[in-house]
Design a protein around this motif. Structure first.
Motif, short mmCIF file in Angstrom:
data_model
loop_
_atom_site.label_atom_id
_atom_site.label_comp_id
_atom_site.label_asym_id
_atom_site.label_seq_id
_atom_site.Cartn_x
_atom_site.Cartn_y
_atom_site.Cartn_z
N VAL A 181 49.26 -38.10 24.73
CA VAL A 181 48.91 -38.05 23.31
C VAL A 181 49.87 -37.14 22.56
O VAL A 181 50.35 -37.48 21.46
CB VAL A 181 47.45 -37.58 23.14
CG1 VAL A 181 47.16 -37.25 21.67
CG2 VAL A 181 46.48 -38.64 23.64
N LEU A 182 50.18 -35.99 23.15
CA LEU A 182 51.10 -35.05 22.48
C LEU A 182 52.51 -35.62 22.42
O LEU A 182 53.22 -35.44 21.42
CB LEU A 182 51.09 -33.72 23.23
CG LEU A 182 49.77 -32.95 23.18
CD1 LEU A 182 49.84 -31.72 24.07
CD2 LEU A 182 49.40 -32.57 21.76
N PHE A 183 52.92 -36.34 23.46
CA PHE A 183 54.22 -36.99 23.45
C PHE A 183 54.27 -38.06 22.36
O PHE A 183 55.23 -38.13 21.58
CB PHE A 183 54.51 -37.60 24.81
CG PHE A 183 55.74 -38.48 24.83
CD1 PHE A 183 57.00 -37.93 24.77
CD2 PHE A 183 55.62 -39.87 24.89
CE1 PHE A 183 58.13 -38.74 24.78
CE2 PHE A 183 56.73 -40.68 24.89
CZ PHE A 183 58.00 -40.12 24.84
N GLY A 184 53.24 -38.89 22.29
CA GLY A 184 53.19 -39.93 21.26
C GLY A 184 53.21 -39.35 19.86
O GLY A 184 53.89 -39.87 18.97
N ALA A 185 52.48 -38.25 19.67
CA ALA A 185 52.45 -37.61 18.35
C ALA A 185 53.81 -37.03 17.99
O ALA A 185 54.25 -37.09 16.83
CB ALA A 185 51.39 -36.51 18.34
N SER A 186 54.52 -36.48 18.99
CA SER A 186 55.86 -35.94 18.74
C SER A 186 56.83 -37.05 18.35
O SER A 186 57.65 -36.88 17.44
CB SER A 186 56.37 -35.22 20.00
OG SER A 186 55.54 -34.14 20.33
N CYS A 187 56.71 -38.19 19.03
CA CYS A 187 57.56 -39.34 18.68
C CYS A 187 57.26 -39.83 17.27
O CYS A 187 58.18 -40.18 16.52
CB CYS A 187 57.34 -40.48 19.68
SG CYS A 187 57.92 -40.13 21.35
N LEU A 188 55.98 -39.86 16.92
CA LEU A 188 55.59 -40.31 15.58
C LEU A 188 56.15 -39.38 14.52
O LEU A 188 56.63 -39.83 13.47
CB LEU A 188 54.06 -40.38 15.49
CG LEU A 188 53.49 -40.87 14.15
CD1 LEU A 188 53.93 -42.30 13.88
CD2 LEU A 188 51.96 -40.77 14.16
N ALA A 189 56.10 -38.07 14.77
CA ALA A 189 56.65 -37.11 13.82
C ALA A 189 58.16 -37.33 13.65
O ALA A 189 58.69 -37.30 12.53
CB ALA A 189 56.37 -35.69 14.29
N ALA A 190 58.86 -37.58 14.76
CA ALA A 190 60.30 -37.83 14.69
C ALA A 190 60.59 -39.11 13.92
O ALA A 190 61.52 -39.16 13.10
CB ALA A 190 60.88 -37.90 16.10
N ALA A 191 59.79 -40.15 14.16
CA ALA A 191 59.99 -41.41 13.44
C ALA A 191 59.75 -41.24 11.95
O ALA A 191 60.48 -41.79 11.12
CB ALA A 191 59.06 -42.49 14.00
N GLY A 192 58.72 -40.47 11.60
CA GLY A 192 58.45 -40.21 10.18
C GLY A 192 59.60 -39.47 9.52
O GLY A 192 59.99 -39.80 8.39
N LEU A 193 60.19 -38.51 10.22
CA LEU A 193 61.30 -37.75 9.65
C LEU A 193 62.53 -38.63 9.48
O LEU A 193 63.20 -38.58 8.44
CB LEU A 193 61.61 -36.56 10.56
CG LEU A 193 62.73 -35.63 10.09
CD1 LEU A 193 62.40 -35.05 8.71
CD2 LEU A 193 62.96 -34.50 11.10
N TRP A 194 62.84 -39.45 10.49
CA TRP A 194 63.99 -40.35 10.38
C TRP A 194 63.79 -41.37 9.26
O TRP A 194 64.73 -41.69 8.53
CB TRP A 194 64.21 -41.08 11.71
CG TRP A 194 65.13 -40.35 12.64
CD1 TRP A 194 64.78 -39.44 13.60
CD2 TRP A 194 66.55 -40.45 12.69
NE1 TRP A 194 65.89 -38.98 14.24
CE2 TRP A 194 67.00 -39.58 13.71
CE3 TRP A 194 67.49 -41.19 11.99
CZ2 TRP A 194 68.35 -39.44 14.04
CZ3 TRP A 194 68.84 -41.05 12.30
CH2 TRP A 194 69.25 -40.18 13.31
N THR A 195 62.57 -41.86 9.10
CA THR A 195 62.30 -42.82 8.03
C THR A 195 62.46 -42.16 6.67
O THR A 195 63.06 -42.73 5.75
CB THR A 195 60.88 -43.40 8.18
OG1 THR A 195 60.77 -44.05 9.46
CG2 THR A 195 60.58 -44.40 7.09
N TRP A 196 61.95 -40.95 6.55
CA TRP A 196 62.07 -40.21 5.29
C TRP A 196 63.53 -39.96 4.94
O TRP A 196 63.94 -40.09 3.79
CB TRP A 196 61.32 -38.88 5.41
CG TRP A 196 61.45 -38.01 4.19
CD1 TRP A 196 60.80 -38.15 3.00
CD2 TRP A 196 62.30 -36.86 4.07
NE1 TRP A 196 61.19 -37.15 2.13
CE2 TRP A 196 62.10 -36.35 2.76
CE3 TRP A 196 63.18 -36.22 4.94
CZ2 TRP A 196 62.79 -35.22 2.32
CZ3 TRP A 196 63.86 -35.10 4.49
CH2 TRP A 196 63.65 -34.61 3.18
N MET A 197 64.33 -39.60 5.96
CA MET A 197 65.75 -39.35 5.71
C MET A 197 66.51 -40.64 5.38
O MET A 197 67.47 -40.62 4.62
CB MET A 197 66.40 -38.70 6.94
CG MET A 197 65.94 -37.28 7.21
SD MET A 197 66.94 -36.48 8.51
CE MET A 197 66.76 -37.63 9.87
#
Length: 262
Positions: free
Chosen positions: A223-239
């Motif tokens: 769950v923590l790994f998936g959440a970390s990936c989601l945070a990274a995806a959100g940041l890349w999308t925002w950028m």
């Protein structure tokens, strides 16, 4: 223009071979005696799918895998850094919540594992990010193509669905999110797609091997790994969505060629 039906047939063939070959290779793994922590033979299923497509449509597959343009070196470096940050966030959150700072010593020499993991990651990514992603990208935007590839890539790991639903759901969230990260980072990149995608993939696998406990079936680290990936995806999308839309207005077309199979 005959590329569209060729592309559809090539994608269907690729997916069928990637799934079937992975099942066969997974069954053969115990026979070979190769430890799973060194390399998973299932990783070569997508490469076999691309190989068969290349036999039937050599010109089209060459166009998809080839091309010119090195892309952005800065984005490539940032992609590899993102892999390390994902592992650091997941492992750090696990340590903060449980007080357990995990660190696993592999049974095989680390250099052997690292090289094998890079090769195995390349066996996967030549199919997912170097073949399927560019074909889908000619039909939809980078985010939609990345999500679609991520969903298929996640389902391809069929063994994960033998775990508890929360574990499987977190894994799927991680797979789709990592696909989004790679999709944005590799947008417009042709010549260096494979080493960058394989490098990111291998770093994730090595980090999970050394610092996570998801292979035991434990839900929290996944769950923590998936959440970390989601945070990274959100940041890349925002950028990425704030950048000029010229490329999105005219997606990176792979030049059509005549159907190689009559």
């Amino acid at each position: 223009m005959q590329s569209k039906p060729v592309d559809i047939r090539a994608m269907v063939l690729f997916l069928a071979v990637a799934f079937l070959a992975a099942g066969v290779l997974g069954a053969l793994q115990p026979v070979t005696g190769i430890p799973g922590e060194v390399i998973q033979l299932t990783q070569f299923g997508p490469a076999l799918g691309v190989g068969l497509a290349a036999v039937l449509w050599p010109g089209r597959v060459r166009e998809v895998l080839g091309g010119s343009g090195p892309g952005s070196r800065g984005k490539g470096v940032l992609l590899l850094v993102t892999a390390a940050l994902i592992i650091a966030m997941g492992a750090g959150a696990y340590a903060a919540l449980t007080g357990d700072v995990r660190s696993t010593r592999p049974g095989a020499p680390f250099l052997l594992i690292a090289v094998a993991q890079l090769i195995g990651a390349g066996g996967e990514e030549i199919g997912w990010r170097c073949f399927l992603q560019p074909l889908l990208r000619t039909r939809c935007g980078p985010l939609a193509a990345s999500v679609a590839v991520g969903l298929v890539w996640g389902v391809w790991h069929v063994q994960v669905f033998t775990q508890r639903p929360l574990y499987a759901g977190a894994f799927m969230m991680g797979a789709v999110s990592m696909s989004v990260v790679m999709g944005w980072a590799l947008e417009g990149v042709r010549a260096s797609r494979l080493p960058l995608a394989a490098g990111f993939h291998a770093l994730i696998n090595l980090g999970m091997l050394l610092f996570m406990d998801e292979e035991s079936g434990a839900v929290l680290p996944m769950v923590l790994f998936g959440a970390s990936c989601l945070a990274a995806a959100g940041l890349w999308t925002w950028m990425s969505v704030g950048t000029p839309r010229a490329a999105e207005a005219a997606p990176a077309k792979i030049p059509p060629i005549m159907d190689d199979v009559r």
